[in-house]
Write an enzyme that holds these catalytic residues in place. Structure first.
Site, PDB file in Angstrom:
ATOM      1  N   GLY A  12       0.839  -1.212   0.000  1.00  0.00           N
ATOM      2  CA  GLY A  12       0.000   0.000   0.000  1.00  0.00           C
ATOM      3  C   GLY A  12       0.867   1.251   0.000  1.00  0.00           C
ATOM      4  O   GLY A  12       1.870   1.304   0.716  1.00  0.00           O
ATOM      5  N   SER A  59      13.294  15.797  -8.630  1.00  0.00           N
ATOM      6  CA  SER A  59      13.007  17.202  -8.321  1.00  0.00           C
ATOM      7  C   SER A  59      11.526  17.364  -8.059  1.00  0.00           C
ATOM      8  O   SER A  59      10.692  16.771  -8.751  1.00  0.00           O
ATOM      9  CB  SER A  59      13.363  18.094  -9.513  1.00  0.00           C
ATOM     10  OG  SER A  59      14.740  18.127  -9.674  1.00  0.00           O
ATOM     11  N   ASP A 130       2.513  -0.573  11.598  1.00  0.00           N
ATOM     12  CA  ASP A 130       2.391  -1.929  12.145  1.00  0.00           C
ATOM     13  C   ASP A 130       3.656  -2.764  11.937  1.00  0.00           C
ATOM     14  O   ASP A 130       3.619  -3.981  12.089  1.00  0.00           O
ATOM     15  CB  ASP A 130       1.196  -2.649  11.490  1.00  0.00           C
ATOM     16  CG  ASP A 130       1.378  -2.804   9.986  1.00  0.00           C
ATOM     17  OD1 ASP A 130       2.239  -2.118   9.408  1.00  0.00           O
ATOM     18  OD2 ASP A 130       0.652  -3.623   9.396  1.00  0.00           O
ATOM     19  N   GLY A 186      -9.793  12.974  21.801  1.00  0.00           N
ATOM     20  CA  GLY A 186     -10.542  12.744  23.036  1.00  0.00           C
ATOM     21  C   GLY A 186     -11.817  11.959  22.761  1.00  0.00           C
ATOM     22  O   GLY A 186     -12.892  12.300  23.243  1.00  0.00           O
ATOM     23  N   LYS A 213     -22.830  15.178  27.603  1.00  0.00           N
ATOM     24  CA  LYS A 213     -22.225  15.727  26.380  1.00  0.00           C
ATOM     25  C   LYS A 213     -23.237  15.882  25.264  1.00  0.00           C
ATOM     26  O   LYS A 213     -24.261  15.212  25.245  1.00  0.00           O
ATOM     27  CB  LYS A 213     -21.107  14.779  25.895  1.00  0.00           C
ATOM     28  CG  LYS A 213     -19.969  14.644  26.878  1.00  0.00           C
ATOM     29  CD  LYS A 213     -18.907  13.746  26.316  1.00  0.00           C
ATOM     30  CE  LYS A 213     -17.709  13.743  27.252  1.00  0.00           C
ATOM     31  NZ  LYS A 213     -16.589  12.999  26.715  1.00  0.00           N
ATOM     32  N   HIS A 249      -9.769   5.184   1.619  1.00  0.00           N
ATOM     33  CA  HIS A 249      -8.448   5.452   1.032  1.00  0.00           C
ATOM     34  C   HIS A 249      -8.007   6.902   1.086  1.00  0.00           C
ATOM     35  O   HIS A 249      -6.851   7.196   0.781  1.00  0.00           O
ATOM     36  CB  HIS A 249      -8.395   4.926  -0.408  1.00  0.00           C
ATOM     37  CG  HIS A 249      -8.258   3.429  -0.462  1.00  0.00           C
ATOM     38  ND1 HIS A 249      -9.331   2.600  -0.286  1.00  0.00           N
ATOM     39  CD2 HIS A 249      -7.178   2.641  -0.612  1.00  0.00           C
ATOM     40  CE1 HIS A 249      -8.922   1.347  -0.343  1.00  0.00           C
ATOM     41  NE2 HIS A 249      -7.621   1.332  -0.540  1.00  0.00           N
ATOM     42  N   ARG A 252      -4.814   7.446   2.831  1.00  0.00           N
ATOM     43  CA  ARG A 252      -3.509   7.094   2.265  1.00  0.00           C
ATOM     44  C   ARG A 252      -2.918   8.218   1.414  1.00  0.00           C
ATOM     45  O   ARG A 252      -1.756   8.133   1.001  1.00  0.00           O
ATOM     46  CB  ARG A 252      -3.643   5.827   1.416  1.00  0.00           C
ATOM     47  CG  ARG A 252      -3.830   4.564   2.230  1.00  0.00           C
ATOM     48  CD  ARG A 252      -2.788   3.513   1.866  1.00  0.00           C
ATOM     49  NE  ARG A 252      -2.903   3.074   0.513  1.00  0.00           N
ATOM     50  CZ  ARG A 252      -3.441   1.923   0.123  1.00  0.00           C
ATOM     51  NH1 ARG A 252      -3.913   1.087   1.023  1.00  0.00           N
ATOM     52  NH2 ARG A 252      -3.494   1.594  -1.123  1.00  0.00           N
TER      53      ARG A 252
HETATM   54  O1  F6P Z   1      -1.550  -1.478   4.687  1.00  0.00           O
HETATM   55  C1  F6P Z   1      -2.091  -0.246   4.414  1.00  0.00           C
HETATM   56  C2  F6P Z   1      -3.566  -0.347   4.157  1.00  0.00           C
HETATM   57  O2  F6P Z   1      -4.042   0.936   3.860  1.00  0.00           O
HETATM   58  C3  F6P Z   1      -4.387  -0.981   5.279  1.00  0.00           C
HETATM   59  O3  F6P Z   1      -4.674  -0.082   6.312  1.00  0.00           O
HETATM   60  C4  F6P Z   1      -5.602  -1.445   4.541  1.00  0.00           C
HETATM   61  O4  F6P Z   1      -6.214  -2.526   5.184  1.00  0.00           O
HETATM   62  C5  F6P Z   1      -5.024  -1.884   3.215  1.00  0.00           C
HETATM   63  O5  F6P Z   1      -3.818  -1.170   3.029  1.00  0.00           O
HETATM   64  C6  F6P Z   1      -5.951  -1.647   2.046  1.00  0.00           C
HETATM   65  O6  F6P Z   1      -5.363  -2.165   0.903  1.00  0.00           O
HETATM   66  P1  F6P Z   1      -5.878  -1.917  -0.582  1.00  0.00           P
HETATM   67  O7  F6P Z   1      -5.528  -0.507  -0.954  1.00  0.00           O
HETATM   68  O8  F6P Z   1      -5.148  -2.914  -1.393  1.00  0.00           O
HETATM   69  O9  F6P Z   1      -7.364  -2.087  -0.544  1.00  0.00           O
END
Ligand code: F6P
Length: 318
Positions: A12, A59, A130, A186, A213, A249, A252
């Site tokens: 990933g 670059s 991880d 929190g 709350k 995603h 990411r």
């Molecule tokens: O390992 C990074 C990660 O973003 C995990 O958190 C998630 O389970 C996995 O990759 C998702 O993978 P893919 O983009 O292949 O669906």
């Protein structure tokens, strides 16, 4: 003496991978090496997608998310015959060593290549944080920043409507994103593999929160439960109406934080130094603010329990 090195990203993608590639390319050239980019991870190594990189090739890459070399997951790389083809391709370019950037699957691939005579160095790159052997992975800080920003926004609307927000975050086998987010915002409740998933406990916590709350925040790692169903249960069994958000995603992507850029640059430079000094078969890691080289075998075996300790320490604040 090595003269030509390759660099790849695998698994990933994670923000900061480009900064790590840049560091490997520029410090490699500084050491008088030729540096080659291997596109799409081990898949590209197998398919021979290899190209020489120059100072200019990297670059303006330091601030970009993703990986300009591309990435892929190739479970077939576990087969020796597949790796043998990949190694032939490396030999064709005269590449003696490879810096691999990715998660534990990437380390496994690199370690297998190392045992077949290719010098490999691993850099920990994944948003999940991880990987054993290192306190932090490249990409984690950026992903955490993205998630915290999103949860802060969700809290605004939850509070206005007196709602409970359930936020599903990534972390296939690791609750680091969930726990660090929980501490940062929190949150009323964090559920992840390390802590476990107890629906009754979640409901009771939210009922209690509703007494004092205007909102409740629940952070849950992916694959633990169906968050839409959980939202329905919370709506019917607590005073709060609930909404579920799956961040997916988006976690990411994005420009890496300065922390991830510095980590990537530091690890990348050290990777090349290790190769130049004749060392390989190791992952470059950050441990207690020190940069250390950890053998692949040790890194892959070591467990990360700092996450759980953090949760225990901060639980008293929730
Ligand atoms: O390992 C990074 C990660 O973003 C995990 O958190 C998630 O389970 C996995 O990759 C998702 O993978 P893919 O983009 O292949 O669906």
């Amino acid at each position: 003496m090595i003269r030509k090195i390759g660099v790849l990203t695998s698994g990933g993608d994670a923000p900061g991978m480009n900064a790590a590639i840049r560091a490997v390319v520029r410090s490699g050239i500084q050491h008088g090496l030729e540096v080659y980019g291997i596109y799409d991870g081990y898949k590209g190594m197998y398919e021979g997608k290899i190209e020489r990189l120059f100072r200019k090739s990297v670059s303006d890459k330091i601030r970009l998310g993703g990986t300009f070399l591309g990435t892929a997951r190739l479970p077939e790389f576990a087969n020796e015959e597949i790796r043998a083809v990949a190694i032939e391709n490396l030999h064709e370019y005269g590449i003696d060593a490879v810096v691999t950037i990715g998660g534990d699957g990437t380390y496994h691939g690199a370690w297998a290549l190392e045992r077949m005579g290719i010098k490999c160095i691993g850099l920990p790159g994944t948003i999940d944080n991880d990987i054993g052997g290192t306190d932090f992975t490249i990409g984690f800080d950026t992903a955490l920043t993205t998630v915290v920003e999103a949860v802060d926004k969700l809290r605004d609307t939850s509070s206005s409507h007196r709602r409970c927000s359930i936020i599903e975050v990534m972390g296939r086998n690791c609750g680091a994103i969930a726990i660090w987010t929980g501490i940062s915002v929190g949150a009323e409740y964090v559920a992840c593999r390390e802590i476990g998933y107890n629906e009754e406990d979640i409901i009771q916590t939210i009922r209690d929160a509703s007494k004092t709350k205007r909102h409740a925040i629940v952070i849950i790692t992916e694959n633990l439960t169906n968050v839409e169903k959980l939202a329905e249960t919370i709506t019917t069994s607590t005073p709060f109406e609930a909404r579920a958000t799956v961040l997916g995603h988006v976690q990411r992507g994005g420009s890496p934080t300065p922390r991830d850029r510095v980590l990537a640059a530091t690890l990348g430079v050290r990777a090349v130094e290790e190769l130049v000094n004749g060392n390989s078969g190791v992952a470059i890691c950050e441990v207690n603010n020190q940069i250390v080289a950890v053998p692949f075998e040790t890194a892959l075996k070591s467990k990360k329990d700092q996450v759980f300790e953090k949760y225990e320490t901060f639980k008293v604040l929730w």
